[in-house]
Design a protein around this motif. Structure first.
Motif, PDB file in Angstrom:
ATOM      1  N   GLU A  29     -75.273  -1.649  58.488  1.00 44.08           N
ATOM      2  CA  GLU A  29     -76.157  -2.775  58.227  1.00 44.08           C
ATOM      3  C   GLU A  29     -76.343  -3.609  59.491  1.00 44.08           C
ATOM      4  O   GLU A  29     -77.457  -3.967  59.870  1.00 44.08           O
ATOM      5  N   ARG A  30     -75.211  -3.868  60.185  1.00 48.25           N
ATOM      6  CA  ARG A  30     -75.266  -4.684  61.403  1.00 48.25           C
ATOM      7  C   ARG A  30     -76.174  -4.067  62.453  1.00 48.25           C
ATOM      8  O   ARG A  30     -76.938  -4.736  63.116  1.00 48.25           O
ATOM      9  N   TYR A  31     -76.091  -2.742  62.632  1.00 48.59           N
ATOM     10  CA  TYR A  31     -76.889  -2.087  63.674  1.00 48.59           C
ATOM     11  C   TYR A  31     -78.169  -1.453  63.111  1.00 48.59           C
ATOM     12  O   TYR A  31     -78.838  -0.698  63.803  1.00 48.59           O
ATOM     13  N   GLU A  32     -78.450  -1.739  61.852  1.00 48.35           N
ATOM     14  CA  GLU A  32     -79.657  -1.242  61.188  1.00 48.35           C
ATOM     15  C   GLU A  32     -79.824   0.256  61.369  1.00 48.35           C
ATOM     16  O   GLU A  32     -80.829   0.745  61.883  1.00 48.35           O
ATOM     17  N   LEU A  33     -78.808   0.988  60.949  1.00 45.68           N
ATOM     18  CA  LEU A  33     -78.795   2.431  61.194  1.00 45.68           C
ATOM     19  C   LEU A  33     -79.390   3.246  60.041  1.00 45.68           C
ATOM     20  O   LEU A  33     -79.609   4.443  60.178  1.00 45.68           O
ATOM     21  N   GLY A  34     -79.599   2.631  58.921  1.00 42.25           N
ATOM     22  CA  GLY A  34     -80.250   3.338  57.818  1.00 42.25           C
ATOM     23  C   GLY A  34     -79.365   4.347  57.102  1.00 42.25           C
ATOM     24  O   GLY A  34     -79.853   5.159  56.312  1.00 42.25           O
ATOM     25  N   GLY A  35     -78.078   4.326  57.362  1.00 40.40           N
ATOM     26  CA  GLY A  35     -77.178   5.241  56.650  1.00 40.40           C
ATOM     27  C   GLY A  35     -75.787   5.128  57.218  1.00 40.40           C
ATOM     28  O   GLY A  35     -75.612   4.655  58.346  1.00 40.40           O
ATOM     29  N   HIS A  36     -74.798   5.532  56.439  1.00 43.47           N
ATOM     30  CA  HIS A  36     -73.428   5.476  56.947  1.00 43.47           C
ATOM     31  C   HIS A  36     -72.677   6.724  56.485  1.00 43.47           C
ATOM     32  O   HIS A  36     -73.040   7.350  55.486  1.00 43.47           O
ATOM     33  N   ASN A  37     -71.641   7.077  57.242  1.00 45.35           N
ATOM     34  CA  ASN A  37     -70.976   8.355  56.982  1.00 45.35           C
ATOM     35  C   ASN A  37     -69.458   8.273  56.950  1.00 45.35           C
ATOM     36  O   ASN A  37     -68.787   9.300  56.951  1.00 45.35           O
ATOM     37  N   MET A  38     -68.900   7.059  56.953  1.00 41.23           N
ATOM     38  CA  MET A  38     -67.441   6.998  56.949  1.00 41.23           C
ATOM     39  C   MET A  38     -66.912   7.245  55.541  1.00 41.23           C
ATOM     40  O   MET A  38     -67.382   6.658  54.576  1.00 41.23           O
ATOM     41  N   ASP A  62     -69.363   2.716  58.973  1.00 41.61           N
ATOM     42  CA  ASP A  62     -69.241   2.368  57.554  1.00 41.61           C
ATOM     43  C   ASP A  62     -70.471   1.551  57.155  1.00 41.61           C
ATOM     44  O   ASP A  62     -71.361   1.285  57.983  1.00 41.61           O
ATOM     45  N   ALA A  63     -70.526   1.143  55.892  1.00 43.65           N
ATOM     46  CA  ALA A  63     -71.722   0.466  55.381  1.00 43.65           C
ATOM     47  C   ALA A  63     -71.993  -0.823  56.158  1.00 43.65           C
ATOM     48  O   ALA A  63     -73.147  -1.125  56.494  1.00 43.65           O
ATOM     49  N   LYS A  64     -70.905  -1.544  56.479  1.00 47.00           N
ATOM     50  CA  LYS A  64     -71.077  -2.835  57.148  1.00 47.00           C
ATOM     51  C   LYS A  64     -71.670  -2.670  58.553  1.00 47.00           C
ATOM     52  O   LYS A  64     -72.603  -3.380  58.944  1.00 47.00           O
ATOM     53  N   GLU A  65     -71.117  -1.710  59.314  1.00 44.89           N
ATOM     54  CA  GLU A  65     -71.628  -1.481  60.673  1.00 44.89           C
ATOM     55  C   GLU A  65     -73.054  -0.936  60.619  1.00 44.89           C
ATOM     56  O   GLU A  65     -73.886  -1.254  61.466  1.00 44.89           O
ATOM     57  N   CYS A 106     -62.600  12.609  62.290  1.00 40.48           N
ATOM     58  CA  CYS A 106     -61.816  12.925  61.085  1.00 40.48           C
ATOM     59  C   CYS A 106     -62.267  12.082  59.897  1.00 40.48           C
ATOM     60  O   CYS A 106     -61.931  12.394  58.749  1.00 40.48           O
ATOM     61  N   ALA A 107     -62.967  10.986  60.166  1.00 44.49           N
ATOM     62  CA  ALA A 107     -63.363  10.075  59.090  1.00 44.49           C
ATOM     63  C   ALA A 107     -64.783  10.337  58.592  1.00 44.49           C
ATOM     64  O   ALA A 107     -65.290   9.588  57.757  1.00 44.49           O
ATOM     65  N   SER A 108     -65.419  11.400  59.084  1.00 46.66           N
ATOM     66  CA  SER A 108     -66.803  11.653  58.664  1.00 46.66           C
ATOM     67  C   SER A 108     -66.854  12.367  57.318  1.00 46.66           C
ATOM     68  O   SER A 108     -66.307  13.457  57.160  1.00 46.66           O
ATOM     69  N   ARG A 109     -67.526  11.751  56.362  1.00 47.01           N
ATOM     70  CA  ARG A 109     -67.630  12.407  55.053  1.00 47.01           C
ATOM     71  C   ARG A 109     -68.722  13.486  55.065  1.00 47.01           C
ATOM     72  O   ARG A 109     -68.940  14.171  54.084  1.00 47.01           O
ATOM     73  N   PHE A 110     -69.415  13.632  56.173  1.00 47.76           N
ATOM     74  CA  PHE A 110     -70.440  14.681  56.275  1.00 47.76           C
ATOM     75  C   PHE A 110     -69.852  16.013  56.734  1.00 47.76           C
ATOM     76  O   PHE A 110     -70.554  17.003  56.842  1.00 47.76           O
ATOM     77  N   ILE A 111     -68.584  16.024  57.069  1.00 41.20           N
ATOM     78  CA  ILE A 111     -67.969  17.284  57.512  1.00 41.20           C
ATOM     79  C   ILE A 111     -67.909  18.243  56.338  1.00 41.20           C
ATOM     80  O   ILE A 111     -67.345  17.933  55.285  1.00 41.20           O
ATOM     81  N   THR A 112     -68.563  19.392  56.496  1.00 44.93           N
ATOM     82  CA  THR A 112     -68.698  20.329  55.380  1.00 44.93           C
ATOM     83  C   THR A 112     -68.305  21.726  55.829  1.00 44.93           C
ATOM     84  O   THR A 112     -69.151  22.528  56.212  1.00 44.93           O
ATOM     85  N   PRO A 113     -67.015  22.026  55.817  1.00 50.89           N
ATOM     86  CA  PRO A 113     -66.607  23.367  56.231  1.00 50.89           C
ATOM     87  C   PRO A 113     -66.924  24.391  55.135  1.00 50.89           C
ATOM     88  O   PRO A 113     -67.178  23.998  53.989  1.00 50.89           O
ATOM     89  N   PRO A 114     -66.927  25.677  55.451  1.00 48.85           N
ATOM     90  CA  PRO A 114     -67.082  26.695  54.414  1.00 48.85           C
ATOM     91  C   PRO A 114     -66.000  26.502  53.344  1.00 48.85           C
ATOM     92  O   PRO A 114     -64.937  25.952  53.638  1.00 48.85           O
ATOM     93  N   GLN A 115     -66.286  26.976  52.116  1.00 49.95           N
ATOM     94  CA  GLN A 115     -65.394  26.682  50.989  1.00 49.95           C
ATOM     95  C   GLN A 115     -63.954  27.162  51.170  1.00 49.95           C
ATOM     96  O   GLN A 115     -63.041  26.615  50.580  1.00 49.95           O
TER      97      GLN A 115
END
Lengths: 117, 135
Positions: free
Chosen positions: B96-105, B91-94, B48-57
């Motif tokens: 960075e910690r796990y060197e994931l190259g992107g965040h989506n919260m 989130d941005a902090k996690e 529910c916290a993913s900002r990448f969720i993109t439903p149809p309009q």
């Protein structure tokens, strides 16, 4: 505060079994009185002879056996499930005790917070 | 009588009606003068916290609705860190910690531990869980 967790899922089929158990551990770590009831299919979580190797999951028994370290001593299964699933007490971890339906009901009445997973 | 609620959301937003039911419950409680101590997203509920969720309009975006509610009522939306990391919600902090190259919260949500849920259970008058057991 008395926290009662009622689990109904087996150990490896769904992530909720493990994650809900972690929640119960967290409750105990925060000094709450925690009781666990492994009802229905969750009775399989208490089976002593488990081999999770083929599921590529961490053995569930590790957490089950660590429960007393978190001062969780009230670990129960339902006597009725023990016969339904043909899992006699000797097949289950010794720290788990059988509850009658009546005892289960009074355990629920005495709890402040009940969560089922 | 005014009550405070702790809500646990454990159903994921696309498959399970639970997160929408939680939203509606939350709105109804706040509109009726009750308070929501905390909403805790756990297990598949963390999606529910993913900002990448993109439903149809013409469909509802669950994360955006939670965000709108958070902005209006300043409710505490906490995402369980262990559930979230397993499912790729960071989130941005996690990141960075796990060197994931992107965040989506999504904004408005914060990452927290199970202790925050235990605290919510202790502090709130009522605990309500949204998420089916049958998935």
């Amino acid at each position: 505060m008395k926290f009662l967790y009622i689990f109904t899922r087996s150990a490896y089929g769904n992530s909720i079994a493990r994650e809900a158990l972690d929640m119960a551990l967290a409750s105990a770590a925060f000094d709450q009185e925690v009781s666990l009831v492994f009802a229905q299919e969750a009775i399989y979580q208490l089976v002593m002879q488990q081999n999770s190797a083929n599921t590529e999951k961490k053995p569930h028994l590790g957490v089950i056996n660590a429960l007393p370290l978190y001062d969780i001593d009230d670990i129960y299964y339902l006597a009725e499930d023990s016969s339904t699933y043909n899992l006699p007490p000797a097949a289950l971890v010794p720290q788990a005790k059988a509850l009658s339906a009546e005892q289960f009901s009074s355990l629920m009445s005495s709890a402040d917070r009940i969560q089922s997973f | 009588m005014s009550l405070s609620f702790a809500l646990l959301v454990s159903g994921q937003p696309c498959t399970d009606q639970a997160s929408l039911s939680a939203l509606r419950f939350c709105k109804a409680a706040l509109d009726s003068g009750h308070s929501v101590y905390r909403v805790f997203f756990f297990n598949d509920g963390v999606h529910c916290a993913s900002r990448f969720i993109t439903p149809p309009q013409d469909e509802i975006s669950v994360p955006k609705q939670w965000q709108a509610l958070q902005q209006e009522f300043a409710i505490d939306l906490v995402v369980c860190v262990s559930s979230a990391l397993r499912r790729g919600i960071v989130d941005a902090k996690e990141a960075e910690r796990y060197e994931l190259g992107g965040h989506n919260m999504a904004d408005g949500f914060t990452i927290g531990g199970l202790g925050q849920w235990v605290d919510a259970c202790i502090q709130a008058d009522r605990v309500v869980r949204f998420g089916s057991n049958t998935q």
